[in-house]
Design a protein around this motif. Structure first.
Motif, mmCIF file in Angstrom:
data_model
loop_
_atom_site.group_PDB
_atom_site.id
_atom_site.type_symbol
_atom_site.label_atom_id
_atom_site.label_comp_id
_atom_site.label_asym_id
_atom_site.label_seq_id
_atom_site.Cartn_x
_atom_site.Cartn_y
_atom_site.Cartn_z
ATOM 1 N N ASP A 1 8.199 -25.491 20.595
ATOM 2 C CA ASP A 1 9.047 -24.288 20.619
ATOM 3 C C ASP A 1 8.515 -23.242 21.606
ATOM 4 O OD1 ASP A 1 10.629 -25.393 18.561
ATOM 5 O OD2 ASP A 1 9.257 -24.617 17.035
ATOM 6 N N PHE B 1 13.159 -20.665 22.272
ATOM 7 C CA PHE B 1 12.693 -20.243 20.950
ATOM 8 C C PHE B 1 12.435 -18.751 20.969
ATOM 9 C CE2 PHE B 1 9.195 -19.561 17.898
ATOM 10 C CZ PHE B 1 9.791 -20.070 16.759
ATOM 11 N N GLU C 1 12.234 -16.459 14.820
ATOM 12 C CA GLU C 1 13.378 -17.271 14.421
ATOM 13 C C GLU C 1 12.924 -18.723 14.287
ATOM 14 O OE1 GLU C 1 16.640 -16.643 17.080
ATOM 15 O OE2 GLU C 1 16.650 -14.470 16.728
ATOM 16 N N TYR C 2 13.720 -19.508 13.633
ATOM 17 C CA TYR C 2 13.336 -20.894 13.427
ATOM 18 C C TYR C 2 14.480 -21.814 13.832
ATOM 19 C CZ TYR C 2 9.468 -19.248 10.512
ATOM 20 O OH TYR C 2 8.334 -18.649 10.057
ATOM 21 N N ILE C 3 14.119 -22.985 14.292
ATOM 22 C CA ILE C 3 15.137 -24.008 14.547
ATOM 23 C C ILE C 3 15.235 -24.870 13.289
ATOM 24 C CG2 ILE C 3 15.698 -26.041 15.942
ATOM 25 C CD1 ILE C 3 14.217 -24.493 18.235
ATOM 26 N N THR C 4 16.394 -24.803 12.642
ATOM 27 C CA THR C 4 16.557 -25.497 11.361
ATOM 28 C C THR C 4 17.481 -26.708 11.464
ATOM 29 O OG1 THR C 4 18.362 -24.015 10.750
ATOM 30 C CG2 THR C 4 16.153 -23.389 10.028
ATOM 31 N N GLN D 1 5.071 -27.058 12.400
ATOM 32 C CA GLN D 1 6.388 -26.830 11.802
ATOM 33 C C GLN D 1 6.298 -26.416 10.334
ATOM 34 O OE1 GLN D 1 9.236 -26.568 13.460
ATOM 35 N NE2 GLN D 1 8.209 -26.997 15.415
ATOM 36 N N VAL E 1 8.731 -23.240 9.342
ATOM 37 C CA VAL E 1 10.155 -23.457 9.079
ATOM 38 C C VAL E 1 10.349 -24.212 7.758
ATOM 39 C CG1 VAL E 1 10.332 -25.558 10.515
ATOM 40 C CG2 VAL E 1 12.363 -24.163 10.111
ATOM 41 N N ASN F 1 9.382 -21.371 5.075
ATOM 42 C CA ASN F 1 10.213 -20.163 5.033
ATOM 43 C C ASN F 1 11.706 -20.449 5.014
ATOM 44 O OD1 ASN F 1 8.091 -18.208 5.064
ATOM 45 N ND2 ASN F 1 7.740 -18.734 7.201
ATOM 46 N N LYS F 2 12.115 -21.588 5.540
ATOM 47 C CA LYS F 2 13.553 -21.890 5.601
ATOM 48 C C LYS F 2 13.943 -23.057 4.696
ATOM 49 C CE LYS F 2 14.618 -18.710 8.546
ATOM 50 N NZ LYS F 2 15.590 -17.652 8.214
ATOM 51 N N VAL G 1 12.878 -31.871 10.048
ATOM 52 C CA VAL G 1 12.028 -31.630 11.225
ATOM 53 C C VAL G 1 12.032 -32.860 12.128
ATOM 54 C CG1 VAL G 1 9.682 -31.151 12.024
ATOM 55 C CG2 VAL G 1 10.564 -29.973 10.009
ATOM 56 N N TYR H 1 1.653 -25.311 5.636
ATOM 57 C CA TYR H 1 1.722 -23.859 5.779
ATOM 58 C C TYR H 1 0.457 -23.266 5.172
ATOM 59 C CZ TYR H 1 3.930 -19.305 6.202
ATOM 60 O OH TYR H 1 4.233 -18.020 6.565
#
Ligand code: MG
Ligand code: ZN
Length: 181
Positions: free
Chosen positions: A10, A16, A20-23, A54, A57, A60-61, A68, A95
């Motif tokens: 990212d 990126f 923000e995250y790519i989900t 990763q 994400v 948090n998401k 992923v 994490y």
């Protein structure tokens, strides 16, 4: 033995924005020059390996490990469509507030995993990334480091503005280029 270039994902290969995250796979967009950079590295005989954290994400998401993987596959596919080959990709799903691990950059576990799968000559290998954690992971693994963009605060062997310039620098072997940022 092969020389390798380790690429962050990212902000290095794909667009990126910090925080923000790519989900989803379809949110992933290659940065300009990313495919050219990887292809140049392929053609020069470097293994091209992506190493990416990763855990953020996932934590948090709430996306899954296999989400992923789909995003990672999309990255590899988009690059492949432009003639660029990723030899392998390793990601840290952990994490830090939840679990400790040896693979989250700036730790070296992702690079170590690649060394189990490939016979890599570290002396001629590089880490390219847009975060201090990328540069520190490279330093911790005793490979050369190239920072891209304006967020790098730790000292790298070279700093520049995008991944294609980083690969060009490696291929030119300009060890004494001035640090730009
Ligand atoms: Mg990054
Ligand atoms: Zn990890």
């Amino acid at each position: 033995m092969r020389k390798a270039i380790f690429f962050d994902r990212d902000g290095t290969l794909n667009d990126f924005k910090l925080g923000e995250y790519i989900t989803k796979a379809d949110e992933l967009v290659l940065l300009k020059g990313a495919a050219r950079a990887v292809k140049k590295a392929n053609d020069a005989g470097y293994l091209c390996i992506v190493v990416t954290n990763q855990g953020g994400v996932i934590h948090n998401k709430g996306i899954t490990y296999s989400d992923v993987e789909l995003i990672n596959e999309r990255l590899i596919e988009l690059l492949k469509n432009e003639g660029a080959k990723i030899d392998s990709l390793y990601f840290c799903p952990h994490y830090p507030e939840v679990e400790s691990c040896d693979c989250r950059k700036p730790k070296t576990g992702l690079i170590s995993m690649s060394m189990r799968d490939f016979d890599i000559n570290l002396q001629d290998s590089y880490m390219i990334g847009d975060s201090d954690s990328d540069i520190l992971a490279g330093k911790n693994a005793r490979i050369k480091t190239i920072g891209i963009g304006e967020r790098i605060k730790v000292e790298a062997n070279f700093c520049t503005y995008n991944v294609e310039e980083a690969v060009d620098y490696i291929l030119k072997g300009e060890k004494n280029c001035p640090k730009l940022v």
